[in-house]
Design a protein around this motif. Structure first.
Motif, PDB file in Angstrom:
ATOM      1  N   ARG A  34       0.266 -33.183 -61.964  1.00  0.00           N
ATOM      2  CA  ARG A  34       0.355 -31.739 -61.747  1.00  0.00           C
ATOM      3  C   ARG A  34       1.197 -31.474 -60.513  1.00  0.00           C
ATOM      4  O   ARG A  34       1.096 -32.185 -59.529  1.00  0.00           O
ATOM      5  CB  ARG A  34      -1.037 -31.133 -61.567  1.00  0.00           C
ATOM      6  N   HIS A  37       3.572 -24.911 -58.532  1.00  0.00           N
ATOM      7  CA  HIS A  37       4.701 -24.029 -58.846  1.00  0.00           C
ATOM      8  C   HIS A  37       4.984 -23.137 -57.640  1.00  0.00           C
ATOM      9  O   HIS A  37       4.096 -22.854 -56.842  1.00  0.00           O
ATOM     10  CB  HIS A  37       4.355 -23.191 -60.080  1.00  0.00           C
ATOM     11  N   ARG A  43       1.543 -26.685 -62.533  1.00  0.00           N
ATOM     12  CA  ARG A  43       2.196 -27.032 -63.794  1.00  0.00           C
ATOM     13  C   ARG A  43       1.977 -28.522 -64.040  1.00  0.00           C
ATOM     14  O   ARG A  43       1.912 -29.312 -63.082  1.00  0.00           O
ATOM     15  CB  ARG A  43       3.707 -26.754 -63.734  1.00  0.00           C
ATOM     16  N   ASP A  67       8.285 -30.107 -68.051  1.00  0.00           N
ATOM     17  CA  ASP A  67       7.063 -29.320 -67.943  1.00  0.00           C
ATOM     18  C   ASP A  67       6.331 -29.358 -69.286  1.00  0.00           C
ATOM     19  O   ASP A  67       6.852 -28.906 -70.302  1.00  0.00           O
ATOM     20  CB  ASP A  67       7.414 -27.877 -67.568  1.00  0.00           C
ATOM     21  N   THR A  69       3.024 -28.210 -69.508  1.00  0.00           N
ATOM     22  CA  THR A  69       1.826 -27.409 -69.269  1.00  0.00           C
ATOM     23  C   THR A  69       1.332 -26.731 -70.535  1.00  0.00           C
ATOM     24  O   THR A  69       0.139 -26.800 -70.860  1.00  0.00           O
ATOM     25  CB  THR A  69       2.093 -26.347 -68.184  1.00  0.00           C
ATOM     26  N   GLU A  70       2.230 -26.076 -71.253  1.00  0.00           N
ATOM     27  CA  GLU A  70       1.811 -25.355 -72.460  1.00  0.00           C
ATOM     28  C   GLU A  70       1.243 -26.297 -73.504  1.00  0.00           C
ATOM     29  O   GLU A  70       0.259 -25.984 -74.168  1.00  0.00           O
ATOM     30  CB  GLU A  70       2.978 -24.546 -73.026  1.00  0.00           C
ATOM     31  N   ARG A  71       1.837 -27.473 -73.657  1.00  0.00           N
ATOM     32  CA  ARG A  71       1.320 -28.450 -74.626  1.00  0.00           C
ATOM     33  C   ARG A  71      -0.071 -28.928 -74.232  1.00  0.00           C
ATOM     34  O   ARG A  71      -0.969 -29.011 -75.058  1.00  0.00           O
ATOM     35  CB  ARG A  71       2.272 -29.640 -74.742  1.00  0.00           C
ATOM     36  N   GLU A  73      -2.269 -27.369 -72.359  1.00  0.00           N
ATOM     37  CA  GLU A  73      -3.217 -26.268 -72.551  1.00  0.00           C
ATOM     38  C   GLU A  73      -3.536 -26.053 -74.025  1.00  0.00           C
ATOM     39  O   GLU A  73      -4.686 -25.810 -74.396  1.00  0.00           O
ATOM     40  CB  GLU A  73      -2.667 -24.987 -71.923  1.00  0.00           C
ATOM     41  N   ALA A  74      -2.531 -26.161 -74.897  1.00  0.00           N
ATOM     42  CA  ALA A  74      -2.748 -26.010 -76.340  1.00  0.00           C
ATOM     43  C   ALA A  74      -3.645 -27.126 -76.871  1.00  0.00           C
ATOM     44  O   ALA A  74      -4.538 -26.883 -77.700  1.00  0.00           O
ATOM     45  CB  ALA A  74      -1.419 -26.000 -77.083  1.00  0.00           C
ATOM     46  N   GLU A  75      -3.431 -28.350 -76.393  1.00  0.00           N
ATOM     47  CA  GLU A  75      -4.281 -29.469 -76.808  1.00  0.00           C
ATOM     48  C   GLU A  75      -5.720 -29.250 -76.363  1.00  0.00           C
ATOM     49  O   GLU A  75      -6.659 -29.545 -77.109  1.00  0.00           O
ATOM     50  CB  GLU A  75      -3.743 -30.786 -76.251  1.00  0.00           C
ATOM     51  N   ARG A  77      -7.198 -26.317 -75.855  1.00  0.00           N
ATOM     52  CA  ARG A  77      -7.751 -25.266 -76.723  1.00  0.00           C
ATOM     53  C   ARG A  77      -8.103 -25.819 -78.094  1.00  0.00           C
ATOM     54  O   ARG A  77      -9.143 -25.492 -78.668  1.00  0.00           O
ATOM     55  CB  ARG A  77      -6.773 -24.099 -76.852  1.00  0.00           C
TER      56      ARG A  77
END
Length: 160
Positions: A34, A37, A43, A67, A69-71, A73-75, A77
């Motif tokens: 991590r 940012h 991030r 980056d 981060t979105e992946r 976070e999606a994993e 969820r």
């Protein structure tokens, strides 16, 4: 300065964890960490390091970061939703069978195992044979022919 921006998650996390693991040009080293940012949030970065010390035009270790981060976070969820789904399905008193497109049993709950008189774990992965609607466990009564519940057709998704 850079150390203040990086949150080390383990002994091999962060860019410094790459240096000890990049031994030769054939195998890249991968590290996830991590990084703070500029707007204050964190991030998640994935870095891949390659040893290019023998390459005369480079003479160093090349690190590429991206980056993710979105992946991540999606994993997270997705895992949370899957756990919630498993909790709901396992607590139902109705039999639930999740059948894959190849007609193999992918998942089931304890109520289904009880209804069909089998161990749930033993049935996973086996092909499900469509039973005629008249064949039901002894404590149940079959549906009359004209009042059968609709069945979903796997390919079209319409009642059959």
């Amino acid at each position: 300065m850079m150390r203040e921006c990086i949150h080390v998650c383990g002994p091999e996390a962060g860019p410094s964890g790459l240096t000890g693991r990049v031994e030769g040009p054939e195998l890249p080293a991968i590290a996830t960490f991590r990084c703070k940012h500029k707007h204050g949030g964190w991030r998640v970065l994935e870095s891949v390091g390659r040893n290019r010390l023998d390459d005369l035009s480079v003479r160093g270790i090349v690190v590429t970061s991206r980056d993710i981060t979105e992946r991540v976070e999606a994993e997270a969820r997705l895992l949370d939703n899957e756990q919630r789904y498993r909790t709901v399905v396992s607590s139902l008193s109705e039999a639930v069978l999740l059948v894959a497109a190849d007609a193999r049993l992918h998942a089931t709950n304890d109520a289904a195992a009880h209804t069909f008189g089998t161990e749930a774990a033993a049935a996973i992965g086996k092909r499900v044979i469509a039973l005629p609607h008249q064949v039901v466990p002894g404590e149940c009564r079959p549906f009359p022919l004209g009042r059968r519940p609709p069945r979903a057709a796997p390919r079209e998704g319409r009642p059959g």
